[in-house]
Enzyme design. Structure first.
Site, PDB file in Angstrom:
ATOM      1  N   CYS A 166      36.822  20.926  25.406  1.00 10.38           N
ATOM      2  CA  CYS A 166      36.394  21.523  24.131  1.00 10.38           C
ATOM      3  C   CYS A 166      34.944  21.993  24.303  1.00 10.38           C
ATOM      4  O   CYS A 166      34.049  21.185  24.557  1.00 10.38           O
ATOM      5  CB  CYS A 166      36.476  20.495  23.011  1.00 10.38           C
ATOM      6  SG  CYS A 166      35.802  21.132  21.459  1.00 10.38           S
ATOM      7  N   TYR A 215      -4.711   2.744   8.436  1.00 10.08           N
ATOM      8  CA  TYR A 215      -3.924   1.625   7.890  1.00 10.08           C
ATOM      9  C   TYR A 215      -3.417   0.657   8.951  1.00 10.08           C
ATOM     10  O   TYR A 215      -2.744  -0.310   8.647  1.00 10.08           O
ATOM     11  CB  TYR A 215      -2.745   2.129   7.053  1.00 10.08           C
ATOM     12  CG  TYR A 215      -1.846   3.143   7.761  1.00 10.08           C
ATOM     13  CD1 TYR A 215      -1.132   2.801   8.904  1.00 10.08           C
ATOM     14  CD2 TYR A 215      -1.716   4.440   7.270  1.00 10.08           C
ATOM     15  CE1 TYR A 215      -0.332   3.714   9.539  1.00 10.08           C
ATOM     16  CE2 TYR A 215      -0.907   5.368   7.897  1.00 10.08           C
ATOM     17  CZ  TYR A 215      -0.222   4.997   9.036  1.00 10.08           C
ATOM     18  OH  TYR A 215       0.573   5.903   9.678  1.00 10.08           O
ATOM     19  N   ASP A 273       2.672  10.463   3.091  1.00 14.42           N
ATOM     20  CA  ASP A 273       3.618  11.402   3.698  1.00 14.42           C
ATOM     21  C   ASP A 273       2.852  12.434   4.520  1.00 14.42           C
ATOM     22  O   ASP A 273       2.580  13.536   4.060  1.00 14.42           O
ATOM     23  CB  ASP A 273       4.427  12.077   2.584  1.00 14.42           C
ATOM     24  CG  ASP A 273       5.669  12.751   3.137  1.00 14.42           C
ATOM     25  OD1 ASP A 273       5.948  12.586   4.342  1.00 14.42           O
ATOM     26  OD2 ASP A 273       6.355  13.448   2.372  1.00 14.42           O
ATOM     27  N   LYS A 275      11.108   2.762  -0.043  1.00 12.94           N
ATOM     28  CA  LYS A 275      11.087   4.199  -0.323  1.00 12.94           C
ATOM     29  C   LYS A 275      11.286   4.491  -1.809  1.00 12.94           C
ATOM     30  O   LYS A 275      11.998   3.764  -2.491  1.00 12.94           O
ATOM     31  CB  LYS A 275      12.201   4.909   0.478  1.00 12.94           C
ATOM     32  CG  LYS A 275      12.153   4.704   1.975  1.00 12.94           C
ATOM     33  CD  LYS A 275      10.898   5.224   2.629  1.00 12.94           C
ATOM     34  CE  LYS A 275      10.939   6.695   2.896  1.00 12.94           C
ATOM     35  NZ  LYS A 275      11.754   7.137   4.005  1.00 12.94           N
ATOM     36  N   LYS A 284       2.795   4.556   1.057  1.00 15.20           N
ATOM     37  CA  LYS A 284       3.240   5.133   2.327  1.00 15.20           C
ATOM     38  C   LYS A 284       2.893   6.612   2.263  1.00 15.20           C
ATOM     39  O   LYS A 284       3.476   7.363   1.476  1.00 15.20           O
ATOM     40  CB  LYS A 284       4.741   4.922   2.509  1.00 15.20           C
ATOM     41  CG  LYS A 284       5.253   5.451   3.828  1.00 15.20           C
ATOM     42  CD  LYS A 284       6.677   4.981   4.070  1.00 15.20           C
ATOM     43  CE  LYS A 284       7.163   5.354   5.456  1.00 15.20           C
ATOM     44  NZ  LYS A 284       7.207   6.769   5.716  1.00 15.20           N
ATOM     45  N   CYS A 332      38.577  15.684  17.606  1.00 19.15           N
ATOM     46  CA  CYS A 332      39.204  16.641  18.522  1.00 19.15           C
ATOM     47  C   CYS A 332      39.630  15.892  19.771  1.00 19.15           C
ATOM     48  O   CYS A 332      38.877  15.089  20.318  1.00 19.15           O
ATOM     49  CB  CYS A 332      38.179  17.724  18.873  1.00 19.15           C
ATOM     50  SG  CYS A 332      38.597  18.632  20.360  1.00 19.15           S
ATOM     51  N   GLU A 371       0.848  -1.201   0.000  1.00 11.28           N
ATOM     52  CA  GLU A 371       0.000   0.000   0.000  1.00 11.28           C
ATOM     53  C   GLU A 371       0.879   1.245   0.000  1.00 11.28           C
ATOM     54  O   GLU A 371       2.041   1.182   0.415  1.00 11.28           O
ATOM     55  CB  GLU A 371      -0.881  -0.001   1.254  1.00 11.28           C
ATOM     56  CG  GLU A 371      -0.091   0.225   2.526  1.00 11.28           C
ATOM     57  CD  GLU A 371      -0.798  -0.268   3.778  1.00 11.28           C
ATOM     58  OE1 GLU A 371      -1.024  -1.493   3.896  1.00 11.28           O
ATOM     59  OE2 GLU A 371      -1.110   0.571   4.636  1.00 11.28           O
ATOM     60  N   CYS A 429      38.480  24.501  19.830  1.00  9.24           N
ATOM     61  CA  CYS A 429      39.300  24.636  21.044  1.00  9.24           C
ATOM     62  C   CYS A 429      40.787  24.607  20.744  1.00  9.24           C
ATOM     63  O   CYS A 429      41.611  24.762  21.651  1.00  9.24           O
ATOM     64  CB  CYS A 429      38.946  23.551  22.057  1.00  9.24           C
ATOM     65  SG  CYS A 429      39.483  21.908  21.584  1.00  9.24           S
ATOM     66  N   CYS A 480      41.339  21.319  16.139  1.00  9.86           N
ATOM     67  CA  CYS A 480      39.912  21.554  16.347  1.00  9.86           C
ATOM     68  C   CYS A 480      39.604  23.042  16.186  1.00  9.86           C
ATOM     69  O   CYS A 480      40.228  23.868  16.858  1.00  9.86           O
ATOM     70  CB  CYS A 480      39.518  21.075  17.751  1.00  9.86           C
ATOM     71  SG  CYS A 480      37.840  21.559  18.201  1.00  9.86           S
TER      72      CYS A 480
HETATM   73  S1  IVH Z   1       2.231   0.962   9.074  1.00 12.73           S
HETATM   74  C1  IVH Z   1       3.903  -0.715  13.139  1.00 12.73           C
HETATM   75  N1  IVH Z   1       1.355   1.950   6.845  1.00 12.73           N
HETATM   76  O1  IVH Z   1       5.239   5.766   8.148  1.00 12.73           O
HETATM   77  C2  IVH Z   1       4.011   0.106  11.911  1.00 12.73           C
HETATM   78  N2  IVH Z   1       2.718   3.354   8.187  1.00 12.73           N
HETATM   79  O2  IVH Z   1       8.043   5.314   8.656  1.00 12.73           O
HETATM   80  C3  IVH Z   1       2.784   0.866  11.638  1.00 12.73           C
HETATM   81  N3  IVH Z   1       3.053   5.602   7.304  1.00 12.73           N
HETATM   82  O3  IVH Z   1       5.051   6.056  11.630  1.00 12.73           O
HETATM   83  C4  IVH Z   1       2.934   1.743  10.469  1.00 12.73           C
HETATM   84  N4  IVH Z   1       1.819   5.357   5.507  1.00 12.73           N
HETATM   85  O4  IVH Z   1       3.392   7.397  10.201  1.00 12.73           O
HETATM   86  C5  IVH Z   1       2.096   2.186   7.933  1.00 12.73           C
HETATM   87  N5  IVH Z   1       0.463   2.718   4.868  1.00 12.73           N
HETATM   88  C6  IVH Z   1       1.190   2.941   5.936  1.00 12.73           C
HETATM   89  C7  IVH Z   1       1.807   4.182   6.171  1.00 12.73           C
HETATM   90  C8  IVH Z   1       2.581   4.344   7.314  1.00 12.73           C
HETATM   91  C9  IVH Z   1       2.562   6.191   6.195  1.00 12.73           C
HETATM   92  C10 IVH Z   1       3.940   6.269   8.255  1.00 12.73           C
HETATM   93  C11 IVH Z   1       3.582   6.115   9.716  1.00 12.73           C
HETATM   94  C12 IVH Z   1       4.787   5.516  10.363  1.00 12.73           C
HETATM   95  C13 IVH Z   1       5.861   5.876   9.397  1.00 12.73           C
HETATM   96  C14 IVH Z   1       7.036   4.943   9.496  1.00 12.73           C
END
Ligand code: IVH
Length: 768
Positions: free
Chosen positions: A472, A255, A149, A343, A147, A466, A145, A451, A448
């Site tokens: 320092c 999610y 932002d 990513k 991720k 250093c 799924e 210092c 350094c």
């Molecule tokens: S699962 C136990 N699913 O990414 C893990 N996280 O880098 C539960 N995030 O803190 C997270 N989309 O804020 C999950 N589809 C997705 C997500 C997601 C964004 C974020 C979330 C998490 C961070 C980790």
């Protein structure tokens, strides 16, 4: 808090009066009566909060409100088990100037491990199979799924009612943003047919269109625009006035989940469908995949769709679909084993490098920083980037090989900058065609810059350091900043900037951690009080001193991490705290191990010298011989060898870290600073993760073949129940779990009188 006016509206007075009518003695209360009273106080205080924060119509005055809160806290202290999930102690209702109330997450909010290429995904699948002992051909499904932002949020429902919303914070404790979350259209305030307790987790975000419109409004009102939708979402959710949040177009995708009174489904996808049916927005690009090929194909599809989604995503998250397997896989200290974030490649931009500056870190490392002509990379303006170390600038890697085709980096160059997620921007490349004629190679300093002490580069190290130690000022100030940082002492109102100001303050200097804890008393003895200074007042000074006092009791792991010892990160600090339990036990062990640590270093140095001399033939034997001789040359008492073996046998602690700990504890200045600090503190032992488990606090050794689970799973399971898992049997071992083919450990256990059981006995013991 602005004042609750006295003599508020009639109905309100009724509530307040009813509240103060129940003043029966707490000590004489039955648990039943206490629970009733906590329920009533929660209701009355919630009404008072709503009147004050939402309706702008206070229903009681400050004194009454405070008295009710104190009564609630006193009952909670007498009956800690009865503390409600929606306890007023954890709620907004604190003065807006003090920020949000804190919420302790019942189930920690974790982050995700990262993958950057297809190979990492194949590795991820392999590691899960190996952990579970699943053959390559066995089916193993995942979900994939986007991720999102944005920023994560945890929503707690009890009896179908939204009772609390909290940000992630540090994963253990977040901010109470309930009133704000209630204004988000995607977040239902009531659920029908939900489990009695349901914590829904997901991401708050802002769409591109809403972000553009908001920024336009901000600018035309003379305000500052937000840098990107994520910042806009975070800024909008964290408004102290929920009415502002209401006007911001926030959205929410569900999610994941936290505490549940009943499972949602058997699979990840099933659980997401259930959340969707309960009324949450879930992401429609969520899909089940039957293995790495399908996962990678879905990743490519999402990557292609990305420009048309209308909101920011920064990768794809894969999760093991079977929730039973998720439970077996469990968690590492901060990330689940059953999920990973793949990513998208980092974004790139070209800009001019105006200057190279050297920063001195808390361990003394000289770090070069590129000061850049500001440039937007992936929606964020970047004006600084790390250049790592002198080799990186010169175009060499750690082994002397070329990087960037051997091109060095100079002031005045045009450089390519990239950002991957939240990571500090880096310089990737340099454009020689644009190099100014007068550009000269960078001359890395040998002293350094802070210092003047010699800056030495040790054999095998990438960084120049250093040698000034705590003399320092840069090192000392950086150590202090680390000490107060979020994962360490996290003192409210004492961030990096304030620490720096106190460091150079002539009246109230803070040169080392112990000085923080004498601030209040030193200020009291001073004629010029902190409260009378610019930027300070009675309340802010008192708040700071109170916030410091609050941290006198501190989890041992935070204390260890806060010391800023080289190589000892948050996870290692937790491992040490779990293993030794108390500061004294750990310090004693490190001190006792010192001769063995020195022998270890001597051995390393001897082997290194031999490595340089030896030709390839017979090398191994000669190296081993050199090591052995070096160790034999050092007289190491048996207690030291044992303490050292225990230290490096501690889960997560290797010889490099152990040596660094040993050096820090043996360094007279650093040790004296610790000795001055400790009397101010009460380090709290790590919470036994499962007090009721019969193996909590026990040291367990596994040997031989395990047939029902892999060694990795057995170890992780034991640790999650609070046991320590060791590789060797010693007098400290409580239990040996021996499978078929076990060898000498069984005999050693018998000799030492250590109880030995088989795998079935173990499973029975831990209740599986
Ligand atoms: S699962 C136990 N699913 O990414 C893990 N996280 O880098 C539960 N995030 O803190 C997270 N989309 O804020 C999950 N589809 C997705 C997500 C997601 C964004 C974020 C979330 C998490 C961070 C980790």
């Amino acid at each position: 808090m602005a004042s609750y006016q006295s003599g508020a509206s009639g109905g309100g007075q009724g509530v307040a009066k009813a509240a103060s009518d129940h003043q029966d003695d707490i000590e004489a209360m039955s648990p039943k009566r206490a629970a009733e009273e906590l329920g009533r106080l929660a209701e009355v205080l919630a009404q008072a909060n709503a009147g004050y924060y939402q309706a702008d119509a206070p229903i009681m005055d400050d004194a009454e409100y405070d008295a009710l809160k104190r009564r609630n806290a006193a009952i909670e202290a007498a009956f800690p088990d009865l503390k409600r999930a929606d306890s007023p102690s954890d709620q907004v209702g604190a003065a807006p100037s003090e920020g949000f109330g804190k919420v302790r997450h019942t189930v920690r909010m974790l982050s995700l491990g990262n993958a950057f290429d297809d190979g990492d995904i194949i590795e991820f699948d392999k590691s899960i199979r190996s952990y579970l002992g699943l053959p390559r051909a066995a089916p193993l499904a995942y979900t994939a799924e986007p991720k999102i932002d944005g920023l994560s949020l945890s929503l707690r429902y009890e009896g179908g009612q939204l009772i609390q919303a909290a940000t992630r914070g540090n994963g253990e404790t977040g901010e109470n943003v309930t009133a704000n979350a209630r204004t988000i259209a995607d977040i239902p305030t009531e659920l029908i047919g939900a489990p009695e307790v349901l914590e829904v987790r997901g991401e708050v975000y802002m769409s591109h269109a809403d972000f553009a419109a908001l920024n336009e409004r901000q600018e035309s009102a003379g305000g500052k625009p937000f840098a990107n939708p994520r910042n806009a979402a975070a800024g909008s959710l964290r408004q102290l006035d929920a009415e502002i949040t209401r006007k911001r177009p926030l959205k929410f995708f569900a999610y994941a989940w936290g505490e549940l009174s009943q499972p949602l489904a058997d699979t990840q996808l099933g659980a997401i469908e259930r959340l969707r049916d309960l009324g949450f927005s879930t992401n429609e690009l969520t899909q089940r995949c039957d293995g790495p090929d399908a996962m990678i194909a879905h990743y490519r599809m999402i990557e292609e769709t990305r420009p048309h989604l209308g909101y920011d995503i920064d990768g794809v998250v894969y999760k093991v679909d079977d929730l039973g397997l998720q439970a077996r896989l469990g968690f590492r200290s901060t990330t689940p084993r059953w999920a990973i974030a793949h990513k998208f490649p980092a974004e790139l931009a070209w800009t001019e490098l105006e200057k190279i500056e050297i920063q001195v870190g808390r361990t003394g490392a000289l770090s070069p920083v590129a000061r850049l002509k500001p440039v937007t990379v992936g929606g964020v303006v970047v004006s600084n980037a790390t250049l790592h170390n002198e080799d990186y600038i010169a175009g060499r890697d750690a082994k002397g090989g070329e990087i960037r085709g051997g091109k060095d980096i100079r002031e005045g160059d045009f450089v390519q900058v990239y950002r991957a997620g939240d990571v500090i921007p880096k310089v990737a490349d340099v454009d020689l065609s644009k190099r100014p004629g007068n550009a000269v190679p960078f001359d890395f300093p040998q002293v350094c810059p802070e210092c003047g002490s010699p800056a030495i580069r040790e054999e095998g190290e990438a960084e120049r350091g250093c040698t000034g130690g705590l003399i320092c000022p840069a090192q000392a100030a950086e150590k202090l900043k680390h000490f107060v940082s979020r994962a360490a002492f996290d003192i409210e109102g004492l961030g990096a900037k304030k620490v720096e100001a106190f460091y150079g303050d002539p009246q109230l200097p803070v040169k080392e951690p112990a000085d923080i804890f004498t601030l209040r008393e030193r200020d009291a003895a001073n004629l010029a009080k902190l409260a009378n200074r610019d930027g300070w007042g009675q309340t802010s000074a008192k708040n700071l001193f109170d916030a410091i006092d609050e941290k006198r009791k501190i989890p041992l792991s935070r204390l260890i991490f806060g010391l800023g010892i080289r190589h000892v990160g948050e996870v290692a600090a937790q491992d040490l705290a779990r293993h030794y339990g108390t500061w004294e036990a750990m310090a004693r062990a490190i001190d006792t191990a010192r001769p063995a640590a020195l022998a270890h270093r001597a051995a390393d140095e001897a082997a290194e010298a031999e490595r340089r001399r030896a030709d390839s033939e017979g090398r191994r034997a000669r190296l081993a011989e050199a090591r052995g001789k070096a160790v034999a040359d050092c007289e190491v008492p048996e207690a030291a060898s044992e303490a050292w073996a225990e230290l490096i046998g501690t889960d997560g602690i290797g010889p490099v870290m152990a040596l660094s700990l040993s050096d820090a504890f043996a360094n007279p200045e650093e040790r004296a600073a610790m000795d001055r600090l400790l009397p101010h503190l009460t380090p709290l032992p790590p919470e036994a993760r499962a007090d009721d488990s019969p193996v909590a606090g026990k040291t367990v050794v596994f040997t031989g073949t395990l047939e029902k689970m892999t060694r990795a799973e057995a170890k992780a399971r034991a640790e999650s129940l609070g046991a320590k898992v060791s590789g060797a049997v010693s007098a400290k071992t409580d239990l040996l779990v021996a499978g078929p083919g076990a060898g000498s450990k069984v005999k050693k256990a018998a000799d030492l009188g250590v109880k030995t059981i088989n795998e079935d006995g173990w499973l029975e013991l831990i209740g599986q």
